[in-house]
Write a protein that holds these residues in place. Structure first.
Motif, PDB file in Angstrom:
ATOM      1  N   PRO A  98       6.552 -11.790 -11.543  1.00  0.00           N
ATOM      2  CA  PRO A  98       6.020 -10.427 -11.648  1.00  0.00           C
ATOM      3  C   PRO A  98       5.511  -9.897 -10.313  1.00  0.00           C
ATOM      4  N   ALA A  99       6.039  -8.745  -9.904  1.00  0.00           N
ATOM      5  CA  ALA A  99       5.562  -8.049  -8.707  1.00  0.00           C
ATOM      6  C   ALA A  99       5.498  -6.560  -9.036  1.00  0.00           C
ATOM      7  N   PRO A 100       4.707  -6.193 -10.068  1.00  0.00           N
ATOM      8  CA  PRO A 100       4.723  -4.812 -10.577  1.00  0.00           C
ATOM      9  C   PRO A 100       4.271  -3.769  -9.571  1.00  0.00           C
ATOM     10  N   ALA A 129     -11.479  -0.473  -4.945  1.00  0.00           N
ATOM     11  CA  ALA A 129     -10.216  -0.507  -5.681  1.00  0.00           C
ATOM     12  C   ALA A 129      -9.056  -0.852  -4.752  1.00  0.00           C
ATOM     13  N   LEU A 130      -9.046  -0.252  -3.584  1.00  0.00           N
ATOM     14  CA  LEU A 130      -7.985  -0.514  -2.607  1.00  0.00           C
ATOM     15  C   LEU A 130      -8.019  -1.972  -2.166  1.00  0.00           C
ATOM     16  N   TYR A 131      -9.216  -2.501  -1.951  1.00  0.00           N
ATOM     17  CA  TYR A 131      -9.377  -3.885  -1.512  1.00  0.00           C
ATOM     18  C   TYR A 131      -8.882  -4.860  -2.590  1.00  0.00           C
ATOM     19  N   CYS A 132      -9.313  -4.662  -3.832  1.00  0.00           N
ATOM     20  CA  CYS A 132      -8.900  -5.556  -4.919  1.00  0.00           C
ATOM     21  C   CYS A 132      -7.399  -5.464  -5.171  1.00  0.00           C
ATOM     22  N   ALA A 133      -6.871  -4.246  -5.192  1.00  0.00           N
ATOM     23  CA  ALA A 133      -5.440  -4.071  -5.434  1.00  0.00           C
ATOM     24  C   ALA A 133      -4.627  -4.700  -4.310  1.00  0.00           C
ATOM     25  N   PRO A 149      -0.112   4.712  -9.706  1.00  0.00           N
ATOM     26  CA  PRO A 149       0.700   3.633 -10.263  1.00  0.00           C
ATOM     27  C   PRO A 149       0.483   2.275  -9.614  1.00  0.00           C
ATOM     28  N   ALA A 150       0.247   2.242  -8.309  1.00  0.00           N
ATOM     29  CA  ALA A 150       0.059   0.951  -7.646  1.00  0.00           C
ATOM     30  C   ALA A 150      -1.328   0.382  -7.934  1.00  0.00           C
ATOM     31  N   LEU A 151      -2.357   1.224  -7.854  1.00  0.00           N
ATOM     32  CA  LEU A 151      -3.715   0.763  -8.155  1.00  0.00           C
ATOM     33  C   LEU A 151      -3.819   0.271  -9.594  1.00  0.00           C
ATOM     34  N   SER A 152      -3.235   1.004 -10.524  1.00  0.00           N
ATOM     35  CA  SER A 152      -3.364   0.643 -11.933  1.00  0.00           C
ATOM     36  C   SER A 152      -2.480  -0.550 -12.301  1.00  0.00           C
ATOM     37  N   SER A 153      -1.285  -0.642 -11.719  1.00  0.00           N
ATOM     38  CA  SER A 153      -0.421  -1.789 -12.027  1.00  0.00           C
ATOM     39  C   SER A 153      -1.013  -3.075 -11.463  1.00  0.00           C
ATOM     40  N   ALA A 154      -1.677  -2.984 -10.313  1.00  0.00           N
ATOM     41  CA  ALA A 154      -2.341  -4.158  -9.754  1.00  0.00           C
ATOM     42  C   ALA A 154      -3.470  -4.619 -10.671  1.00  0.00           C
ATOM     43  N   LEU A 155      -4.192  -3.666 -11.245  1.00  0.00           N
ATOM     44  CA  LEU A 155      -5.269  -4.006 -12.176  1.00  0.00           C
ATOM     45  C   LEU A 155      -4.696  -4.654 -13.438  1.00  0.00           C
ATOM     46  N   SER A 156      -3.618  -4.109 -13.963  1.00  0.00           N
ATOM     47  CA  SER A 156      -2.984  -4.695 -15.149  1.00  0.00           C
ATOM     48  C   SER A 156      -2.456  -6.097 -14.846  1.00  0.00           C
TER      49      SER A 156
END
Length: 508
Positions: free
Chosen positions: A304-306, A354-358, A449-456
């Motif tokens: 997975p690399a969403p 958020a940017l750091y965690c993602a 999409p990138a911030l939220s997909s990283a969280l998921s």
């Protein structure tokens, strides 16, 4: 003077933007280069630049008019470096060099953005006729000129011959701080520090690692753009104000080349309109394929690399400008007001975290992909070393990479970056703001999409149980695909006769 003393050290084919800069980098580092290009104007420009930069010193670069002349003017065994478009042109040049007299112990180095599988096939095709080697180059034209991140792969013997050359032209980092040592002065290359070049492995592995680098680059850029979008739309900040925020972020854990240049772009004013330059740039993003290749490879490998995939999709969606313009006039979003000015500092802090965690999750996805691909191909990749050679020269260079290198030094068998104590702790400290930022964006109708997909991805990764049990039940219902049970050995497969609901499960 012996004849060999008058010969050039390296032959170079391709004097376009990247090629010319690599040639001048080689010249700065003491190598005499003989160059060839089908476009003689490029060769003239190259010789003029060498004359301008060398001053009173003897010429460091020569030009020739044929492949035969090129081989005749460089020392044997020959080392020929290519900077030509990926694909058929690489094969064509190799064939022409063989026709001109290239020998089996001569080395041809491809520096282009070739698909890694093409490099594997090409090496096999020319086996016994020449030594085909590759080194992926990251850093753009400036990196090529003054020090790039290099990812070489191929024959081990060839590497022993090429290593001094690539170490010389690579970017350098301070061994103590891990920070780039940068100097952009023609004729005065950086000589100290650790070179950002390391042998990756067998042919193809270097270009695979570069491909994943570019996939991470896609996602990192998209994450920054989403933070910008939130500040611009939700906080109604000007580009100049956002540039100031990015410069502040660049002093901390988000310090990176991409944050730095994003601030520069946002602070630039268009000379024609006197408006912020970013406001006159059409919002249609292009791509050259490496992000797409990374996303495709993740699907093929089953890794997975969403967030990388979402970054590719975001670029694709941006190109649908005409359709988006129509949709903007018809499709409704949430009826909410922008964030109150009093909350600006709070929201900016949330976006930072958020940017750091993602970003951590994006790198976790990229390194996991390299690990699974290496297992499939039989490569022995050194992930600590890969992180180290990305600390300078390349587009994703960042202080953050030192922490990644340290993580893989602490645990050589680290299965996923998220399981490292340091990174697990960083997300634990900052995930609340990450969730708030994604939630706010959703409520405001701003796509992230990138911030939220990283969280998921993070939430799915930390779940011991996922709803794939229902999915397996669905698959068995419509296709008799069978399933395993939690109370029996996994290798035992079961199927339900779904047409008869009361019938017990039977083993297949």
């Amino acid at each position: 003077m012996a004849e060999s003393d008058s010969l050039c050290d390296i032959g170079f084919i391709g004097a376009g933007v990247m090629g010319k800069n690599l040639i001048m980098n080689l010249a700065d580092n003491g190598y005499k280069v003989c160059a060839f290009d089908l476009d003689h104007n490029r060769l003239d420009a190259l010789l003029e630049q060498d004359a301008r930069e060398r001053g009173e010193r003897p010429p460091r670069v020569e030009a020739c008019s044929s492949y035969t002349e090129l081989l005749g003017r460089i020392k044997a065994p020959h080392l020929v470096i290519l900077s030509v478009p990926a694909g058929a042109p690489v094969d064509d040049v190799c064939h022409k060099l063989l026709d001109a007299g290239l020998k089996a112990d001569d080395i041809v180095v491809d520096t282009g953005n070739s698909l890694w599988t093409d490099s594997v096939e090409r090496c096999e095709r020319f086996k016994g006729r020449l030594i085909f080697f590759t080194t992926a180059v990251s850093g753009g034209d400036v990196g090529a000129r003054f020090g790039a991140s290099l990812m070489p792969s191929g024959d081990r013997y060839a590497w022993t011959r090429i290593e001094p050359v690539l170490n010389a032209i690579a970017a350098k980092v301070d061994p103590d701080s891990g920070r780039p040592i940068e100097r952009r002065e023609p004729g005065r290359p950086v000589s100290g520090g650790e070179p950002c070049a390391a042998y990756i492995g067998p042919i193809g592995s270097g270009h695979y690692v570069k491909m994943v680098h570019n996939g991470i680059e896609y996602a990192d850029m998209q994450l920054i753009c989403e933070a910008y979008h939130m500040m611009r739309s939700a906080l109604e900040m000007t580009p100049a104000e956002i540039a100031k925020v990015f410069r502040e972020w660049n002093l901390g854990p988000l310090n990176s080349y991409l944050i730095d240049i994003s601030a520069e772009v946002l602070a630039t004013v268009d000379t024609d309109t006197k408006q912020p330059l970013v406001d006159v740039i059409l919002d249609r993003a292009g791509q050259k394929g490496t992000g797409l290749w990374t996303a495709l490879s993740s699907l093929e490998v089953g890794c997975p690399a969403p967030s990388i995939a979402e970054a590719v999709y975001a670029r694709s969606l941006s190109t649908r400008k005409v359709l988006r313009t129509r949709a903007a006039k018809k499709l409704l979003g949430p009826d909410v007001a922008p964030v109150e000015p009093a909350r600006r500092a709070e929201v900016i802090e949330q976006l930072h975290d958020a940017l750091y965690c993602a970003k951590i999750c994006v790198y976790a996805q990229g390194f996991d992909l390299m690990k699974l691909a290496a297992r499939e191909q039989g490569w022995q990749l050194n992930f600590a070393e890969i992180a180290r050679i990305w600390r300078a020269g390349c587009i994703i260079r960042a202080v953050f990479l030192q922490s990644i290198s340290d993580a893989y030094e602490r645990d050589l068998k680290l299965s996923n970056l998220l399981l490292d104590d340091f990174f697990a702790g960083q997300i634990a400290l900052n995930q609340h703001n990450w969730r708030r930022a994604v939630a706010d964006a959703s409520l405001l109708g701003i796509p992230v999409p990138a911030l939220s997909s990283a969280l998921s991805y993070y939430d799915a990764f930390r779940m011991e149980s996922l709803p794939a049990n229902l999915l397996q039940g669905q698959r068995d219902f419509f296709g008799a695909h069978t399933f395993s049970r939690v109370d029996r050995p996994e290798e035992e497969k079961y199927h339900v006769q779904w047409s008869e609901p009361g019938r017990p499960v039977v083993e297949v």
